[in-house]
Design an enzyme around this catalytic site. Structure first.
Site, short mmCIF file in Angstrom:
data_model
loop_
_atom_site.label_atom_id
_atom_site.label_comp_id
_atom_site.label_asym_id
_atom_site.label_seq_id
_atom_site.Cartn_x
_atom_site.Cartn_y
_atom_site.Cartn_z
N ARG A 224 0.86 -1.19 0.00
CA ARG A 224 0.00 0.00 0.00
C ARG A 224 0.90 1.24 0.00
O ARG A 224 1.97 1.25 0.64
CB ARG A 224 -0.87 0.04 1.26
CG ARG A 224 -2.00 -0.97 1.25
CD ARG A 224 -3.10 -0.61 0.25
NE ARG A 224 -4.21 -1.53 0.32
CZ ARG A 224 -4.43 -2.53 -0.54
NH1 ARG A 224 -3.61 -2.74 -1.54
NH2 ARG A 224 -5.48 -3.31 -0.40
N HIS A 272 -0.92 0.01 -9.74
CA HIS A 272 -1.61 -0.91 -8.81
C HIS A 272 -2.12 -2.15 -9.56
O HIS A 272 -3.30 -2.47 -9.51
CB HIS A 272 -2.76 -0.18 -8.10
CG HIS A 272 -3.15 -0.81 -6.79
ND1 HIS A 272 -3.49 -0.11 -5.68
CD2 HIS A 272 -3.25 -2.12 -6.43
CE1 HIS A 272 -3.79 -0.93 -4.68
NE2 HIS A 272 -3.65 -2.17 -5.14
C1 GLV Z 1 -5.39 -5.10 -3.89
O1 GLV Z 1 -4.65 -4.20 -3.69
C2 GLV Z 1 -5.91 -6.01 -2.91
O2 GLV Z 1 -5.85 -5.72 -1.71
O3 GLV Z 1 -6.40 -7.07 -3.30
#
Ligand code: GLV
Length: 309
Positions: A224, A272
């Site tokens: 994160r 991401h």
């Molecule tokens: C993505 O970031 C997840 O937490 O699956």
């Protein structure tokens, strides 16, 4: 029984089709079309608006649409008595390990240097770095960290892991807790963050921890954005202490167009995508959890809200 699908990232039509194969009688509604709030017994959600889940009086189970559950922890009205489960899909674990192994190897095998040589049409063989002498340090030894650790170890890296609580893994040097952090990080050439984001792990990659890494280390963050103090990382890269970073997650997503990470030659930015929820593989696991909840059994991968993962 009705399930409410809440996500702006995921395609509800694929989920509806996949869930219907497993539980044909399940009515799936798609937020914001909730219908009568009393009918909602299950929620399948990602980034639900704060307070929304608290507005369903008969909610009996919340299934996260991702592996991390930090978007739920920040909802002050999250109904804590309703069981919440993370999605733990072996296909996502595989995707994440691919991302991590690729990021480590890209730095280790000097891809940026050879890309630069190619631009100059320069044919030059550099010495191949010694894999068995290179240490990868993985922060977080849950399903994701353990899989990536085993795969990197199989390639021949020295692998060590750090987690808040003790975890034993064969062939992996294990460290834990705040007390074990300094010993863990000193000597790590490739620092990989796969931690859950919560109060104990926020900002864990900062100027003090980066200073403990040896000169020329690399940072890979696929967990994160909140784990990294971005200005501190940028400063450490610009000073030459950290050689580069592969970053898949950011404090603000999408990464703003004027963010200094975008043009940086030593920072690899990805949007991401290290591991994406795949309804084809995940819907069966979600359906099993709904069936468990319907039968009054605890779901798989139940989150301990107080622990934060
Ligand atoms: C993505 O970031 C997840 O937490 O699956």
């Amino acid at each position: 029984m009705a399930l409410l699908f809440i996500s702006e990232n995921d395609d509800p039509s694929v989920w509806k089709a996949e869930l219907a194969k497993a539980i044909p009688e399940l009515e799936v509604r798609v937020w914001p079309e909730c219908g009568d709030a009393d009918d909602i017994e299950y929620a399948l959600a990602w980034n639900p608006p704060p307070g929304l889940l608290a507005s369903f009086p008969n909610l009996r189970f919340i299934q996260a649409l991702g592996m991390g559950i930090d978007p739920f922890l920040t909802d002050p009205k999250l109904p804590k008595s309703v069981p919440l489960a993370r999605l733990v899909d072996p296909d996502m674990v595989r995707q994440m390990s691919e991302f991590v192994v690729h990021a480590v190897l890209r730095f280790h095998r000097q891809s940026t240097l050879y890309a630069d040589h190619q631009k100059k049409r320069l044919w030059r063989q550099e010495a191949i770095p010694d894999t068995s002498g290179a240490t990868v340090g993985i922060m977080g030894l849950g399903m994701l960290g353990a899989d990536a650790a085993a795969k990197l170890e199989a390639i021949g890296f020295r692998v060590r892991g750090w987690s808040l609580r003790p975890h034993e893994m064969q062939n992996i040097e294990n460290f834990h807790g705040r007390g074990g952090f300094e010993d863990f990080i000193s000597g790590v050439q490739f620092l990989v963050c796969l931690l859950p984001l919560n109060e104990s792990t926020a900002d864990i990659i900062n100027k003090d921890t980066l200073a403990l890494l040896p000169q020329g280390a690399y940072v890979i963050n696929a967990a994160r954005g909140g784990h990294v103090v971005e200005d501190d990382l940028l400063g450490a890269i610009n000073s030459g202490h950290i050689a580069g970073a592969a970053l898949d997650v950011f404090r603000t997503e999408p990464l703003p167009a004027d963010h200094p990470f975008w043009p940086h030659p030593n920072i690899h930015v990805t949007p991401h995508i290290a591991a994406l929820t795949n309804p084809i593989t995940a819907a069966r696991l979600v359906a099993e959890n709904i069936q468990r909840a319907a039968a009054g059994q605890p779901p798989d991968n139940l989150v301990d809200i107080r622990r934060g993962y």
